[in-house]
Design a protein around this motif. Structure first.
Motif, PDB file in Angstrom:
ATOM      1  N   ARG A   3      59.901  36.283  34.753  1.00 52.55           N
ATOM      2  CA  ARG A   3      58.481  36.597  34.618  1.00 52.55           C
ATOM      3  C   ARG A   3      58.151  36.668  33.127  1.00 52.55           C
ATOM      4  NH1 ARG A   3      59.219  42.792  36.901  1.00 52.55           N
ATOM      5  NH2 ARG A   3      59.840  43.768  34.928  1.00 52.55           N
ATOM      6  N   TRP A   4      56.899  36.982  32.823  1.00 50.20           N
ATOM      7  CA  TRP A   4      56.441  37.090  31.442  1.00 50.20           C
ATOM      8  C   TRP A   4      56.579  38.528  30.966  1.00 50.20           C
ATOM      9  CZ3 TRP A   4      53.883  33.075  28.579  1.00 50.20           C
ATOM     10  CH2 TRP A   4      53.757  31.872  29.277  1.00 50.20           C
TER      11      TRP A   4
ATOM     12  N   ASN B 293      62.890  35.532  30.491  1.00 50.77           N
ATOM     13  CA  ASN B 293      61.512  35.813  30.086  1.00 50.77           C
ATOM     14  C   ASN B 293      60.804  34.508  29.737  1.00 50.77           C
ATOM     15  OD1 ASN B 293      61.941  38.624  30.250  1.00 50.77           O
ATOM     16  ND2 ASN B 293      62.793  38.659  28.179  1.00 50.77           N
ATOM     17  N   TYR B 294      59.711  34.237  30.441  1.00 50.88           N
ATOM     18  CA  TYR B 294      58.918  33.061  30.108  1.00 50.88           C
ATOM     19  C   TYR B 294      58.137  33.310  28.819  1.00 50.88           C
ATOM     20  CZ  TYR B 294      59.680  31.090  34.792  1.00 50.88           C
ATOM     21  OH  TYR B 294      60.225  30.556  35.921  1.00 50.88           O
TER      22      TYR B 294
ATOM     23  N   VAL C  91      49.936  37.010  28.727  1.00 45.79           N
ATOM     24  CA  VAL C  91      49.710  35.607  29.085  1.00 45.79           C
ATOM     25  C   VAL C  91      48.322  35.204  28.613  1.00 45.79           C
ATOM     26  CG1 VAL C  91      49.547  33.950  30.977  1.00 45.79           C
ATOM     27  CG2 VAL C  91      51.242  35.797  31.070  1.00 45.79           C
TER      28      VAL C  91
ATOM     29  N   SER D 268      61.544  29.285  29.190  1.00 43.91           N
ATOM     30  CA  SER D 268      62.105  30.566  28.777  1.00 43.91           C
ATOM     31  C   SER D 268      62.499  30.518  27.310  1.00 43.91           C
ATOM     32  CB  SER D 268      63.336  30.913  29.627  1.00 43.91           C
ATOM     33  OG  SER D 268      63.000  31.003  30.987  1.00 43.91           O
TER      34      SER D 268
END
Length: 316
Positions: free
Chosen positions: A118-119, A223-224, A123, A216
């Motif tokens: 996930r981030w 982690n994106y 975002v 990533s």
């Protein structure tokens, strides 16, 4: 592409007033009317025969799906109950398995167990348009993307917003011709992008309605840090909006589809066009702080069961 900030040094008009005398200022002569300037609008390039064929194909697809009762926009109802058991199973399949694997330089459809991703950073969704997209369509697409960003931020509790520049989640609205020529833009947006990914994006076949690629940090961390979604502008309105809903949500960390997920857009049967309540629950689970990026399915499952039970009030 990211816009560059500019600082303009403007001229400031300063009025000086002298005390103790009276100045008689004759009236200014009437100003001559300013010449009318017609703004120059770049002509929209003519689409190729292939792009026109894509548009006819997608229009027929949408018409057939709607006629068959698919592409629903109601989000589900009494015919689509959600249970804890199904929600947990769907989360595991959609968030903790990958749909595609990179094999010999090509993306191959292959269900593979994965880690939770996930981030961590906020975002920033940024729309990019090919020259073929008219102004009215751009305004509509930005409005849809901005409204969706607000909804996703509310659901996930994660900072998500639309920006005009400096984005890290890039949504590209391109027709077939622009898709084929997108290599330089892709390298500009993601300098570290691999040539195999560029090749995949520029060659997307007609049966791939839309797509998303999330990247990533170096070292395969979970982690994106950036993503690119491809939205075909040959789509009619509902398919186009459906692509935005699915690809942006998938790019947040739900990379897979499941044939048993219902009501859901993460199901290739196209029953639902837009994000459903079931899908919102998946996003709530994904961004719950009790889950850690990098978790494997066996690690995450007991935590997901607790969260799903809380969200559904203990329904079995």
């Amino acid at each position: 592409m990211q816009g560059k900030g500019r600082i303009w040094a403007g001229l400031v008009a300063v009025a000086f007033v002298t005390a103790g005398c009276e100045l008689v200022v004759p009236p200014d002569p009437p100003a001559a009317p300013a010449p009318r300037v017609t703004p120059q609008v770049a002509p929209i390039p003519e689409p190729s025969a292939e792009s026109l064929a894509f548009a006819r194909y997608y229009a027929a697809v949408q018409q057939r799906l709607v006629a068959d009762g698919l592409l629903r926009t109601d989000g589900g109802g009494p015919d689509t109950p959600i249970s804890v058991r199904n929600l947990v199973a769907n989360f595991e399949r959609i968030a903790l398995f990958d749909e595609y694997a990179l094999t010999n330089g090509r993306f191959v459809q292959q269900q593979t167990p994965s880690r939770l991703r996930r981030w961590q950073a906020p975002v920033r969704l940024q729309a990019h348009f090919g020259a073929s997209v008219p102004t009215a369509d751009r305004n509509r697409d930005r409005s849809i993307l901005g409204t969706y960003a607000t909804r996703l931020a509310r659901v996930t509790g994660h900072p998500i917003r639309q920006v005009n520049s400096g984005g890290n989640f890039h949504v590209l609205y391109l027709n077939r011709d622009e898709q084929r020529a997108a290599g330089p833009l892709l390298r500009q947006l993601v300098p570290s992008i691999g040539e195999e990914t560029i090749d995949e994006i520029t060659r997307l076949p007609r049966f791939t309605f839309c797509s998303v690629y999330a990247f990533s940090e170096a070292g395969e961390t979970p982690n994106y840090v950036t993503a690119i979604a491809i939205i075909r502008t040959e789509h009619p309105d509902l398919l186009r909006r459906s692509c935005v809903h699915e690809e942006v949500a998938q790019g947040l960390g739900l990379p897979n589809d499941s044939p048993t997920a219902r009501p859901s857009i993460f199901n290739d049967d196209e029953e639902f066009a837009l994000l459903t309540r079931h899908d919102e629950l998946l996003l709530e689970i994904l961004y719950d702080e009790r889950l850690r990026p990098g978790m494997l399915p066996d690690e995450a499952r007991p935590v997901v069961e607790i969260i799903a039970g809380e969200l559904l009030g203990g329904q079995s």
